[in-house]
Design an enzyme around this catalytic site. Structure first.
Site, mmCIF file in Angstrom:
data_model
loop_
_atom_site.group_PDB
_atom_site.id
_atom_site.type_symbol
_atom_site.label_atom_id
_atom_site.label_comp_id
_atom_site.label_asym_id
_atom_site.label_seq_id
_atom_site.Cartn_x
_atom_site.Cartn_y
_atom_site.Cartn_z
ATOM 1 N N ARG A 76 0.832 -1.214 0.000
ATOM 2 C CA ARG A 76 0.000 0.000 0.000
ATOM 3 C C ARG A 76 0.858 1.253 0.000
ATOM 4 N NH1 ARG A 76 -5.239 -0.191 2.199
ATOM 5 N NH2 ARG A 76 -4.909 1.628 3.516
ATOM 6 N N ARG A 108 9.825 6.076 -2.960
ATOM 7 C CA ARG A 108 10.225 7.020 -4.009
ATOM 8 C C ARG A 108 11.673 7.452 -3.845
ATOM 9 N NH1 ARG A 108 5.615 10.063 -2.155
ATOM 10 N NH2 ARG A 108 3.783 9.298 -3.269
ATOM 11 N N ARG A 147 -8.766 -7.402 12.830
ATOM 12 C CA ARG A 147 -7.976 -6.661 13.813
ATOM 13 C C ARG A 147 -8.870 -5.564 14.366
ATOM 14 N NH1 ARG A 147 -4.316 -7.978 17.214
ATOM 15 N NH2 ARG A 147 -2.747 -6.388 17.550
ATOM 16 N N ARG A 163 -0.287 5.049 16.510
ATOM 17 C CA ARG A 163 -0.217 6.442 16.058
ATOM 18 C C ARG A 163 -0.948 7.364 17.011
ATOM 19 N NH1 ARG A 163 -3.119 5.160 10.156
ATOM 20 N NH2 ARG A 163 -4.884 4.059 11.033
ATOM 21 N N GLU A 168 -4.006 5.522 19.134
ATOM 22 C CA GLU A 168 -4.661 4.370 18.522
ATOM 23 C C GLU A 168 -3.952 3.089 18.963
ATOM 24 O OE1 GLU A 168 -5.845 5.247 14.408
ATOM 25 O OE2 GLU A 168 -5.307 3.195 13.937
ATOM 26 N N TYR A 170 -9.576 -5.271 2.487
ATOM 27 C CA TYR A 170 -8.920 -4.097 3.090
ATOM 28 C C TYR A 170 -9.153 -2.892 2.156
ATOM 29 C CZ TYR A 170 -4.924 -1.787 5.542
ATOM 30 O OH TYR A 170 -4.109 -0.950 6.267
ATOM 31 N N ASP A 226 -10.175 0.887 0.968
ATOM 32 C CA ASP A 226 -10.227 2.290 1.350
ATOM 33 C C ASP A 226 -11.594 2.854 0.945
ATOM 34 O OD1 ASP A 226 -7.779 2.685 2.603
ATOM 35 O OD2 ASP A 226 -6.716 2.832 0.703
HETATM 36 P P1 FAD Z 1 -18.311 0.686 7.868
HETATM 37 O O1 FAD Z 1 -17.871 2.094 7.810
HETATM 38 O O2 FAD Z 1 -17.676 -0.246 8.815
HETATM 39 O O3 FAD Z 1 -19.894 0.658 8.057
HETATM 40 C C1 FAD Z 1 -20.578 -0.512 8.408
HETATM 41 C C2 FAD Z 1 -21.698 -0.111 9.354
HETATM 42 O O4 FAD Z 1 -22.519 -1.260 9.598
HETATM 43 C C3 FAD Z 1 -21.178 0.344 10.715
HETATM 44 O O5 FAD Z 1 -21.677 1.643 11.008
HETATM 45 C C4 FAD Z 1 -21.727 -0.695 11.688
HETATM 46 O O6 FAD Z 1 -22.106 -0.141 12.948
HETATM 47 C C5 FAD Z 1 -22.931 -1.213 10.933
HETATM 48 N N1 FAD Z 1 -23.320 -2.570 11.337
HETATM 49 C C6 FAD Z 1 -22.524 -3.667 11.384
HETATM 50 N N2 FAD Z 1 -23.232 -4.720 11.866
HETATM 51 C C7 FAD Z 1 -24.488 -4.263 12.112
HETATM 52 C C8 FAD Z 1 -25.665 -4.865 12.628
HETATM 53 N N3 FAD Z 1 -25.683 -6.146 13.013
HETATM 54 N N4 FAD Z 1 -26.777 -4.127 12.746
HETATM 55 C C9 FAD Z 1 -26.781 -2.813 12.401
HETATM 56 N N5 FAD Z 1 -25.682 -2.184 11.918
HETATM 57 C C10 FAD Z 1 -24.557 -2.901 11.772
HETATM 58 N N6 FAD Z 1 -9.999 4.704 4.056
HETATM 59 C C11 FAD Z 1 -9.445 5.654 3.277
HETATM 60 O O7 FAD Z 1 -9.815 5.784 2.099
HETATM 61 N N7 FAD Z 1 -8.510 6.534 3.782
HETATM 62 C C12 FAD Z 1 -8.093 6.477 5.066
HETATM 63 O O8 FAD Z 1 -7.259 7.277 5.476
HETATM 64 C C13 FAD Z 1 -8.628 5.469 5.909
HETATM 65 N N8 FAD Z 1 -8.235 5.356 7.179
HETATM 66 C C14 FAD Z 1 -8.781 4.391 7.981
HETATM 67 C C15 FAD Z 1 -8.357 4.316 9.322
HETATM 68 C C16 FAD Z 1 -8.914 3.345 10.143
HETATM 69 C C17 FAD Z 1 -8.443 3.247 11.570
HETATM 70 C C18 FAD Z 1 -9.899 2.446 9.660
HETATM 71 C C19 FAD Z 1 -10.509 1.399 10.560
HETATM 72 C C20 FAD Z 1 -10.326 2.527 8.344
HETATM 73 C C21 FAD Z 1 -9.761 3.491 7.489
HETATM 74 N N9 FAD Z 1 -10.164 3.616 6.166
HETATM 75 C C22 FAD Z 1 -9.608 4.588 5.355
HETATM 76 C C23 FAD Z 1 -11.150 2.664 5.575
HETATM 77 C C24 FAD Z 1 -12.590 3.191 5.604
HETATM 78 O O9 FAD Z 1 -12.961 3.466 6.931
HETATM 79 C C25 FAD Z 1 -13.493 2.112 5.032
HETATM 80 O O10 FAD Z 1 -13.083 1.709 3.752
HETATM 81 C C26 FAD Z 1 -14.962 2.527 4.927
HETATM 82 O O11 FAD Z 1 -15.363 3.416 5.930
HETATM 83 C C27 FAD Z 1 -15.789 1.266 4.986
HETATM 84 O O12 FAD Z 1 -17.146 1.574 4.763
HETATM 85 P P2 FAD Z 1 -18.251 0.441 4.919
HETATM 86 O O13 FAD Z 1 -19.562 1.059 4.613
HETATM 87 O O14 FAD Z 1 -17.845 -0.767 4.148
HETATM 88 O O15 FAD Z 1 -18.149 -0.047 6.429
HETATM 89 N N1 UDP Z 2 3.297 0.709 7.972
HETATM 90 C C1 UDP Z 2 4.512 0.656 8.642
HETATM 91 N N2 UDP Z 2 4.983 1.774 9.243
HETATM 92 C C2 UDP Z 2 4.321 2.945 9.210
HETATM 93 C C3 UDP Z 2 3.087 3.012 8.515
HETATM 94 C C4 UDP Z 2 2.599 1.855 7.919
HETATM 95 O O1 UDP Z 2 5.131 -0.400 8.704
HETATM 96 O O2 UDP Z 2 4.803 3.935 9.787
HETATM 97 C C5 UDP Z 2 2.804 -0.532 7.346
HETATM 98 C C6 UDP Z 2 1.931 -1.326 8.335
HETATM 99 O O3 UDP Z 2 2.120 -2.711 8.057
HETATM 100 C C7 UDP Z 2 0.543 -0.888 7.944
HETATM 101 C C8 UDP Z 2 0.679 -0.815 6.417
HETATM 102 O O4 UDP Z 2 1.995 -0.269 6.232
HETATM 103 O O5 UDP Z 2 -0.434 -1.817 8.367
HETATM 104 C C9 UDP Z 2 -0.331 0.023 5.710
HETATM 105 O O6 UDP Z 2 -0.291 1.341 6.244
HETATM 106 P P1 UDP Z 2 -1.521 2.332 6.113
HETATM 107 O O7 UDP Z 2 -1.060 3.668 6.569
HETATM 108 O O8 UDP Z 2 -2.085 2.208 4.749
HETATM 109 O O9 UDP Z 2 -2.518 1.701 7.185
HETATM 110 P P2 UDP Z 2 -4.011 2.132 7.642
HETATM 111 O O10 UDP Z 2 -4.087 3.628 7.594
HETATM 112 O O11 UDP Z 2 -4.950 1.432 6.712
HETATM 113 O O12 UDP Z 2 -4.072 1.598 9.031
#
Ligand code: FAD
Ligand code: UDP
Length: 368
Positions: A172, A176, A249, A280, A301, A349, A351
């Protein structure tokens, strides 16, 4: 018997469910959206506290290479120009991310990209087949960067050794040989000027939403309300774990409101040493420069093992889990009244932009 009242019951008010609901309603379909949380937005939800848009479920940066997806999301809120340049902290020294000439200079003091390449080649070993994250990382950036910036962070984040993890995870991140700290290679990137929640308010306008409502709390009742179900929760739970539990996770967010203007000077600092328990530290106000004077909000986190009782945040897409997932997917494809979607429903996984693309793809098949 209950009366069928809706065309679609949508389980989950995250981006998959909300995009589907918006598109269905636009085509005259009736929808009921339920979410077990007490807010819309899924993991993209931001909450305004002291004028600061707090990313309640971890830092979210919107990025995509697809102009259609960029134009789509921009219909629902306005984005600030934003380029994600986080820094990594390893034993109190700071390094730029992703891995680029700034990082190589900070670690090795080398300014010449050709010498950096020589150094990486010297360290990268000669594995012919790359079968895990450790081998992938060392082949991309060499063993020094791996030890300082990758190993500790990754093993905390995933709770497994790097040589037990799929190589896709580390791919991911860009590498560079230029002085460019942009975390993403995508053409479009931005931060919503007023937080992410506005997107969901606009997507779900005029659609019935019931919050704090768990589908599994009264499954038969909810099933009876609609002709079809769009389910965006964990797919293994939908089938009562009949093929075994999928691994996820989880995370714990430790948030504090501090009486100061500026805690760390950046929205995200990664802690890459295994000695620090969190991965982080997020200082939310720096994402969009909103917020009251004299206050800042900071979140640590902490990665956690996923169990049936914790929130699933990341699918663990290794061979074992992907194999189990395929059994669930096969079964779900046989159910003609159920659509599985999103990061948990598709066990990918994803985004944000990929989830939107997946939802729109489903819309084009389901709602002509
Ligand atoms: P979710 O957002 O998980 O929505 C699913 C919903 O279903 C939830 O609100 C949940 O409560 C509900 N649900 C589940 N089971 C039930 C049930 N039984 N009854 C009623 N409701 C239920 N993406 C990026 O593009 N850029 C980023 O920088 C980025 N950072 C992230 C950082 C973190 C820590 C995490 C965890 C994710 C990150 N993502 C990022 C990914 C992004 O959050 C997801 O791709 C996206 O929000 C997923 O959308 P979704 O609708 O599939 O699921
Ligand atoms: N990663 C790492 N060091 C960092 C940042 C990321 O080793 O400082 C690795 C780690 O395995 C992580 C993966 O790169 O799970 C993807 O990072 P990303 O920032 O995309 O993770 P997310 O925001 O989805 O948690």
């Amino acid at each position: 018997m209950f009366e069928v009242m809706y065309d679609y019951l949508i389980v989950g008010a995250g981006i998959y469910g909300s995009v589907f609901a918006y598109e269905a309603a636009k085509r005259g379909k009736t929808c009921l959206v339920i979410d077990k949380r007490n807010h819309i937005g899924g993991n993209m939800y931001t909450e305004r506290v002291h004028g600061i848009n707090v990313h309640k479920y971890g830092p979210h940066i919107f990025h995509t290479n697809d102009e259609k997806i960029w134009n789509y999301i921009n219909k629902f809120t306005s984005f600030n120009q934003f380029v994600y340049n986080p820094v990594a902290n390893y034993e109190d020294r700071l390094y730029n991310l992703p891995f680029n000439m700034h990082t190589f200079y900070q670690l090795w003091g080398i300014k010449d990209p050709n010498l950096v390449l020589d150094k990486i080649n010297e360290q990268k070993g000669n594995a012919e087949v790359i079968s895990n994250l450790e081998e992938q990382a060392i082949s991309m950036v060499g063993s020094d960067i791996y030890e300082v910036l990758i190993k500790g962070y990754t093993e905390k984040q995933w709770g497994k050794k790097c040589n037990e993890l799929p190589k896709s995870i580390i791919k991911r991140l860009p590498v560079r040989l230029t002085f460019n700290n942009n975390y993403f290679n995508d053409k479009f990137q931005g931060m919503p000027a007023n937080g992410y929640t506005d997107i969901f308010i606009n997507l779900l306008k005029g659609i019935e939403v019931r919050l704090a409502t768990d589908y599994f709390g009264n499954r038969d009742y909810f099933n009876s309300l609609a002709r079809k179900i769009v389910y965006t929760g964990p797919i293994d739970k939908f089938f009562d774990y009949k093929y075994g539990q999928l691994e996820y996770r989880s995370l714990e967010f430790e948030t504090n409101v501090l009486n100061m203007n500026n805690y760390q000077g950046i929205y995200v600092m990664n802690y890459t040493s295994s000695k620090i328990p969190y991965t982080r530290v997020i200082e939310h106000k720096h994402f969009d420069n909103n917020g009251d004077e004299g206050i800042t909000i900071v979140t640590k986190e902490h990665p956690k093992t996923g169990t049936i009782n914790t929130e699933p945040y990341y699918p663990v897409n290794d061979e074992k889990n992907n194999k189990i997932f395929l059994q669930y997917r096969k079964e779900s494809e046989m159910l003609h009244n159920v659509i599985m979607g999103g990061r948990l429903g598709e066990y990918k996984y994803y985004d944000m932009h990929q989830v939107i693309a997946s939802a729109l793809n489903m819309v084009s098949k389901e709602l002509l």
